[in-house]
Design an enzyme around this catalytic site. Sequence first.
Site, short mmCIF file in Angstrom:
data_model
loop_
_atom_site.label_atom_id
_atom_site.label_comp_id
_atom_site.label_asym_id
_atom_site.label_seq_id
_atom_site.Cartn_x
_atom_site.Cartn_y
_atom_site.Cartn_z
N GLU A 136 -9.20 13.67 6.38
CA GLU A 136 -10.11 14.46 6.93
C GLU A 136 -9.68 15.39 7.97
OE1 GLU A 136 -14.34 12.57 6.24
OE2 GLU A 136 -13.35 11.97 7.94
N ARG A 177 -2.04 14.69 -2.65
CA ARG A 177 -3.17 14.13 -2.74
C ARG A 177 -4.59 15.06 -3.11
NH1 ARG A 177 -3.04 9.08 0.04
NH2 ARG A 177 -5.51 9.48 0.84
N LYS A 183 -17.55 15.88 -1.34
CA LYS A 183 -16.38 16.11 -1.80
C LYS A 183 -15.97 14.57 -2.17
CE LYS A 183 -14.31 14.88 2.88
NZ LYS A 183 -13.78 15.47 4.11
N ASP A 192 0.67 -1.08 0.23
CA ASP A 192 -0.15 0.04 -0.02
C ASP A 192 0.87 1.23 0.12
OD1 ASP A 192 -1.95 1.64 0.08
OD2 ASP A 192 -2.20 1.70 2.33
N LYS A 193 0.30 2.32 -0.46
CA LYS A 193 1.24 3.53 -0.31
C LYS A 193 0.99 4.38 0.84
CE LYS A 193 0.19 7.57 -2.52
NZ LYS A 193 0.41 8.41 -1.48
N THR A 222 -2.30 2.23 -5.31
CA THR A 222 -2.68 3.74 -4.78
C THR A 222 -4.08 4.23 -5.45
OG1 THR A 222 -2.13 5.99 -4.53
CG2 THR A 222 -1.08 4.67 -6.59
#
EC number: 7.6.2.1
Length: 721
Positions: free
Chosen positions: A497, A595, A561, A393-394, A675
Amino acid sequence: SYTVYCFHLEEERHVRANDRDYNEKFPYADNHIKTCKYNVFTFLPVNLFEQFQRAANAYFLVLLILQLIPEISSLSWVTTTVPLVMVLLITAVKDATDDYFRYKSDQQVNSRQSQVLRGNLQNEKWMNVRVGDIIKLENNHFVTADILLLSSSEPYGLCYIETAELDGETNLKVRQALTVTSDLGADITKLADFNGEVICEPPNNKLDKFTGTLYWRDNKYPLDNEKMLLRGCVLRNTEWCFGMVVFAGLQTKLMQNCGRTKFKRTSIDKLMNTLVLWIFGFLVCMGVILAIGNTIWEQKVGRSFSVYLLWDEPIRNNNVVFSGFLTFWSYIIILNTMVPISLYVSVEVIRLGHSYFINWDRKMYYIQKDTPAEARTTTLNEELGQVEFIFSDKTGTLTQNIMVFNKCSINGKSYGDVYDEFGHKVEITERTACVDFSFNPLSDRKFKFHDSSLLEAIKMEEPSVQDFFRLLALCHTVMPEEKNEGDLVYQAQSPDEGALVTAARNFGFVFRSRTPETVTLYEMGTAVNYQLLAILDFNNVRKRMSVIVRNPAGHIKLYCKGADTIIFDRLDPSNHVLMNTTSEHLYEFAGEGLRTLALAYKDLDENVLEEWMKRLLYASTVIENREEGLADLYEEIETGLMLLGATAVEDKLQEGVPETIACLTLANIKIWVLTGDKLETAMNIGYSCNMLRDDMNEVFIISGHSVLEVQQQLRLVNLLP
């Protein structure tokens, strides 16, 4: 007639609180667990079965049986028995020791104390807890079983849990009880009288999903994973909570994810088995050749020596073929040293030495915590040596999982970069001046931002900028903690978040508190209460999250979002120009390895929403196909959105990642990284962590939505025939 109960055929679970007689009608598992492989009666047969899967052990067992036959045995059976028994005994002791530790661990877990409500609170061992029991958990205690949260010491039935043993994440998760059950509080009388019935899905291993309905007082209430505390979690920052056991023991989601303990063989074991079989095959060939030679000799020459070498009875009857047959087995016994039983012992000694070399390796010593490497199994070295692929996983693995709000795009304008007096972009360093948030007494002192133009836009009360941060402050699942006045701490399930809500907090839109029905913001110092009408959850298929709120003026808005590709498909056509500009900004952000998320909103009509909410209530209480029904309703209302902008969050690499990947590449290990980022972000991370290098002249992109598309693109670059 008779009835057969099978756990895996359970289609629907019915659990009634405080009613053991009712719940015991069903074959539900108790809370006792067992992870050890053996017991006193099964150890000997099962362990011997596992050991005789080794070809050499099986061979020497057959050899021992042959040596017990006087007609063919030329060596004492002791010569084979002693080494074989020693090898079996040493391995059995090792296996028994490992399993004993598993047994001790099981006993320790099963004997943990839990407070069970039976008229009043009583201490019980975990193994004695049953489905339907109401139990009390206290801060920093492990969750006894999979339980439905009823009430807690926190307002509105909130509690915080750590799920590290389930998913490896140390950031706290928030769970919230139903409003109707949170009113039970810690009142033992009310809890003892609680007779709600849960109808839910059967036991399964899906840690992130739960579908059920609570029936109580002629009403039904939808249940999901946000109402459940799973076994293996730890209660944190919550003084106490009460819950009702839904799944226990081996039927909990944690245990459903634990496979049976299996006998594992490394590639070295498999190689040795193959070599032993080849050696044995060669031995058989030698035995056959010598037996044929013996038959011919007995037939043609042996008769001349019968005076001196008396023939046995079969040969006296001219059965020289039978003599050759017996001679074959004799040669198998005589030549048994060709198959090295000591090979396995020698390999075990080498493995032990390699495990100590790992423990002594100074390059694997962690100075900060004074922790050396520790090989917990002697086969670790060869297990690592056979690794060909690494799937990683990233976020949180290659990166630190510490998110920082870095840049944003609002109404077509990009914020986050710093320019000098000549309009040239300035590289941001530790010496670059930060924005002064002293006007905001509730700001987070650790938050740093360098572009002062965004703060100026806030102070000038630009509507789009205010709506941008208002969305960030409303659309999330973060829970606030305020131990002292103004000292806010956000408990975020996702670091993304947390970073976005913190950014809104510093720019004047402070998320202060929430209840199941309301959210309170402090907008530029003024308290504003929003009525929370619905939360449209994020998942990996939707790739977006929405909330529907009513502001103090009575206007209803949907704030959304999510991934830009998903949001852009749901925009109103009037957003075309703004979407193109925002897309350019997103491309720049992704190129820097950030991101990104897109933000949008929608005004809703009261009558339309009322009709939609009725359908939502019905869909949320149906057990079958609940997720599909909710997804269709969410899709229906999340259309015709108005674009606000986009966010860009930075997640830095862990220390030593590029060097580690370079070493793995030298070992010819192929690395795959998963990702959810945009393509440009993924490529930027690929170069920064050394997976992609500038000297690579054959880097290409495969972009397909089906197996056929991917195969066609691979053929174009000659990777498939």
